[in-house]
Motif scaffolding. Sequence first.
Motif, PDB file in Angstrom:
ATOM      1  N   ASN A   1      16.432  16.961  17.005  1.00 38.03           N
ATOM      2  CA  ASN A   1      17.677  16.701  16.778  1.00 38.03           C
ATOM      3  C   ASN A   1      17.841  17.558  15.440  1.00 38.03           C
ATOM      4  N   PHE A   2      18.834  18.101  15.068  1.00 40.06           N
ATOM      5  CA  PHE A   2      19.304  18.948  13.884  1.00 40.06           C
ATOM      6  C   PHE A   2      18.978  18.107  12.843  1.00 40.06           C
ATOM      7  N   SER A   3      19.106  16.764  12.807  1.00 38.02           N
ATOM      8  CA  SER A   3      18.926  16.132  11.354  1.00 38.02           C
ATOM      9  C   SER A   3      17.558  16.084  11.152  1.00 38.02           C
ATOM     10  N   TYR A   4      16.535  16.293  11.913  1.00 40.32           N
ATOM     11  CA  TYR A   4      15.230  16.238  11.672  1.00 40.32           C
ATOM     12  C   TYR A   4      14.451  17.778  11.761  1.00 40.32           C
ATOM     13  N   CYS A   5      15.177  18.724  11.688  1.00 41.21           N
ATOM     14  CA  CYS A   5      14.736  20.093  11.557  1.00 41.21           C
ATOM     15  C   CYS A   5      14.322  20.200  10.012  1.00 41.21           C
ATOM     16  N   THR A   6      15.357  20.296   9.383  1.00 44.19           N
ATOM     17  CA  THR A   6      15.110  20.605   7.942  1.00 44.19           C
ATOM     18  C   THR A   6      14.529  19.549   7.131  1.00 44.19           C
ATOM     19  N   ASP A   7      14.105  19.554   6.002  1.00 41.40           N
ATOM     20  CA  ASP A   7      13.282  18.618   5.192  1.00 41.40           C
ATOM     21  C   ASP A   7      14.081  17.042   5.104  1.00 41.40           C
ATOM     22  N   ASN A   8      13.370  16.112   5.488  1.00 44.03           N
ATOM     23  CA  ASN A   8      13.922  14.908   5.646  1.00 44.03           C
ATOM     24  C   ASN A   8      12.841  13.884   5.425  1.00 44.03           C
ATOM     25  N   ALA A   9      13.247  12.644   4.864  1.00 41.68           N
ATOM     26  CA  ALA A   9      12.206  11.464   4.719  1.00 41.68           C
ATOM     27  C   ALA A   9      11.866  10.692   6.045  1.00 41.68           C
ATOM     28  N   ALA A  10      12.695  10.817   7.020  1.00 49.13           N
ATOM     29  CA  ALA A  10      12.459  10.249   8.311  1.00 49.13           C
ATOM     30  C   ALA A  10      11.089  10.531   8.778  1.00 49.13           C
ATOM     31  N   MET A  11      10.798  11.691   8.677  1.00 45.82           N
ATOM     32  CA  MET A  11       9.461  12.556   9.212  1.00 45.82           C
ATOM     33  C   MET A  11       8.289  12.042   8.198  1.00 45.82           C
ATOM     34  N   ILE A  12       8.609  11.911   7.148  1.00 46.04           N
ATOM     35  CA  ILE A  12       7.528  11.229   6.300  1.00 46.04           C
ATOM     36  C   ILE A  12       7.419   9.889   6.608  1.00 46.04           C
ATOM     37  N   ALA A  13       8.442   8.975   6.888  1.00 44.68           N
ATOM     38  CA  ALA A  13       8.245   7.661   7.161  1.00 44.68           C
ATOM     39  C   ALA A  13       7.326   7.605   8.707  1.00 44.68           C
ATOM     40  N   ILE A  14       7.861   8.192   9.718  1.00 52.36           N
ATOM     41  CA  ILE A  14       7.202   8.253  10.771  1.00 52.36           C
ATOM     42  C   ILE A  14       5.785   8.530  10.813  1.00 52.36           C
ATOM     43  N   THR A  15       5.455   9.497   9.806  1.00 48.54           N
ATOM     44  CA  THR A  15       3.939   9.862   9.927  1.00 48.54           C
ATOM     45  C   THR A  15       3.340   8.911   9.226  1.00 48.54           C
TER      46      THR A  15
ATOM     47  N   PRO B   1       0.816  -1.368  -0.103  1.00 51.45           N
ATOM     48  CA  PRO B   1      -0.150   0.162   0.053  1.00 51.45           C
ATOM     49  C   PRO B   1       0.795   1.271   0.020  1.00 51.45           C
ATOM     50  N   ILE B   2       0.021   2.450  -0.318  1.00 54.31           N
ATOM     51  CA  ILE B   2       0.942   3.749  -0.464  1.00 54.31           C
ATOM     52  C   ILE B   2       0.162   4.501   0.820  1.00 54.31           C
ATOM     53  N   ILE B   3       0.795   5.577   1.342  1.00 56.18           N
ATOM     54  CA  ILE B   3       0.049   6.348   2.268  1.00 56.18           C
ATOM     55  C   ILE B   3       0.793   7.738   1.948  1.00 56.18           C
ATOM     56  N   ASP B   4      -0.254   8.543   1.801  1.00 56.99           N
ATOM     57  CA  ASP B   4       0.062  10.083   1.484  1.00 56.99           C
ATOM     58  C   ASP B   4       0.217  10.664   2.924  1.00 56.99           C
ATOM     59  N   VAL B   5       1.248  11.805   2.785  1.00 58.78           N
ATOM     60  CA  VAL B   5       1.595  12.410   4.001  1.00 58.78           C
ATOM     61  C   VAL B   5       1.700  13.776   3.664  1.00 58.78           C
ATOM     62  N   ASN B   6       1.183  14.714   4.754  1.00 58.45           N
ATOM     63  CA  ASN B   6       1.117  16.080   4.870  1.00 58.45           C
ATOM     64  C   ASN B   6       2.617  16.521   5.423  1.00 58.45           C
ATOM     65  N   HIS B   7       3.236  17.336   4.469  1.00 60.36           N
ATOM     66  CA  HIS B   7       4.457  17.530   4.860  1.00 60.36           C
ATOM     67  C   HIS B   7       4.540  18.429   6.206  1.00 60.36           C
ATOM     68  N   MET B   8       3.465  19.355   6.513  1.00 61.33           N
ATOM     69  CA  MET B   8       3.530  19.886   7.804  1.00 61.33           C
ATOM     70  C   MET B   8       3.237  19.317   8.879  1.00 61.33           C
ATOM     71  N   GLN B   9       2.447  18.012   8.931  1.00 63.45           N
ATOM     72  CA  GLN B   9       2.125  17.206  10.041  1.00 63.45           C
ATOM     73  C   GLN B   9       3.383  16.367  10.145  1.00 63.45           C
ATOM     74  N   ALA B  10       4.104  15.921   9.082  1.00 64.37           N
ATOM     75  CA  ALA B  10       5.225  15.299   9.143  1.00 64.37           C
ATOM     76  C   ALA B  10       6.368  16.180  10.043  1.00 64.37           C
ATOM     77  N   HIS B  11       6.572  17.364   9.707  1.00 67.88           N
ATOM     78  CA  HIS B  11       7.504  18.335  10.271  1.00 67.88           C
ATOM     79  C   HIS B  11       7.479  18.145  11.941  1.00 67.88           C
ATOM     80  N   ILE B  12       5.858  18.208  12.517  1.00 65.42           N
ATOM     81  CA  ILE B  12       5.750  17.889  13.769  1.00 65.42           C
ATOM     82  C   ILE B  12       5.890  16.455  14.395  1.00 65.42           C
ATOM     83  N   LEU B  13       5.500  15.565  13.625  1.00 69.41           N
ATOM     84  CA  LEU B  13       5.841  14.174  14.063  1.00 69.41           C
ATOM     85  C   LEU B  13       7.318  13.868  13.891  1.00 69.41           C
ATOM     86  N   ALA B  14       8.117  14.363  13.216  1.00 72.65           N
ATOM     87  CA  ALA B  14       9.581  14.237  13.436  1.00 72.65           C
ATOM     88  C   ALA B  14      10.086  14.176  14.900  1.00 72.65           C
TER      89      ALA B  14
END
Length: 341
Positions: free
Chosen positions: A304-318, A107-120
Motif C-alpha cells: 500500500n502506498f502509505s507503507y512504502c516510504t518511511d512510516n512508524a506502522a512498519m516499526i510497530a508491526i515489527t 518494555p522497549i523493543i529495538d527495530v531494524n529499519h530494513m526489516q521493518a520495510h519488509i514486515l510492512a
Amino acid sequence: MSKSIIILGIESSCDDTSAAIIKNGRVLSNIISSQKVHEQYGGVVPELASRAHQKNIIPVINQAIKKAKINKNQISAVAFTRGPGLLGSLLVGISFAKSFALAMNIPIIDVNHMQAHILAHFIKEIDGKSNSPNFPFLCLTVSGGHTQIVKVTEYLNFELMGETLDDAAGEAFDKSAKLLGLPYPGGPLIDKYAKDGNHKTFSFGEPKVDGLNFSFSGLKTSILYFIKNKTKQNPNFITENLNDICASIQHSIVNILIKKIEKAVKETNIYNVAIAGGVSANSELRKQLKSKEDSHNWKTYIPNFSYCTDNAAMIAITGHYKYLNNQFCDQKITAKARLSV
Ligand code: KG4
Ligand code: ZN
C-alpha cells in the motif's frame, strides 16, 4: 480472552518523524510528519533533520495516540528504530522511547529499519484486510539509502542475498532528478513526468555486476555526461524533453532492479516476490513486477502506498512480532547508524 497487544511505534531514522499505534497487528493510527526544510538543499541535512525531529516528536506521538482512540496506559510496549539511519535523528526517537517506557513501566523493543520495510507487508488495516506474503518469499527492498534482495523464511528470519555496491536505487532517482534541476526527493517527480514520456527516447549504459548485487554509480555518471552534452548543444534541452528524459531514466533503473530479482527467483525457485521501501511506490516498478504474475507465474506483493516510504506502522508491526517472541531490549541500548538486515 487474552490481553490485546498494543504497540506504539516510533520512526525517526531520516527526515520523517512518525508514530503509529498497532493493536493485535491492526493499524489504528500512522502519523507522519515529513520535513520540508531539506527540499532547498537537494538532500537531507542531518543537523536540520534531528532538530526537526525534536520539534515534531511529541505532537506526532500525541496525534497517534489520539487518532487511535486509546489511553496511553493501554500501550503494551514501545518499538523504535535503532538503525540504520542518521545518528542524530535516531537518537531523538530512541530517547523518547526510553523515557516514555520508563515512565509507563513498559518494555522497549529495538527495530531494524530494513526489516521493518519488509514486515510492512504484514500490517493489517483496521477491517483486518491485508495482502501478506506466504513464506518463504523474496523481497526487493529499495529505498533512499538501500537496495537489497532479502530472502525471508519467517517473520524475523532474514537472509541478505544481494545489495548495492555503491548508490541506492532511491539515490539514483534523486541524484538524476537533481541533475534535471528538480527538488529533493526527486524520485516521485521523475515518476510523475515519466507518465507522459517515451522511455525509448534515450538509453543509458547497463551496469555489469556479478551475482545479486547492484551498482548505480555508472548510470549516474552516464546521465551526468548525457545532460552536460545535450545542454551544451541546446540550453533548453531539459525543459523541452523532460518527460522523455524522466521516462528513460526510470526505465533504466527499473530494468536493473527487475533483472536482478528475476535472477534471484531463478536461483532460489522462490516465486513469492515482494517489493518494499520508498522506491516501491514507483509506478513503473509496480507495473513491471505485477506483469510477472502472468508472464512468469510469480505471486507478487506490492505494498500500500502509505507503507512504502518511511512510516512508524512498519516499526510497530515489527515490534508486534518481536513482542510475541519476547524480544525486548535494555535501556542501555544505543543507536546504530549502520545495521545489517
Ligand atoms: O524508504 P524511504 O522513505 O526512505 C529511506 O529509508 O531511504 O525512501 C525514500 C526514497 C527516496 O529516494 C525517494 O525519491 C524514493 O524513495 N521514492 C521514489 C518514489 N517515491 C519515493 N522513487 C521513485 N518513484 C517514486 N514514486
Ligand atoms: Zn526507509
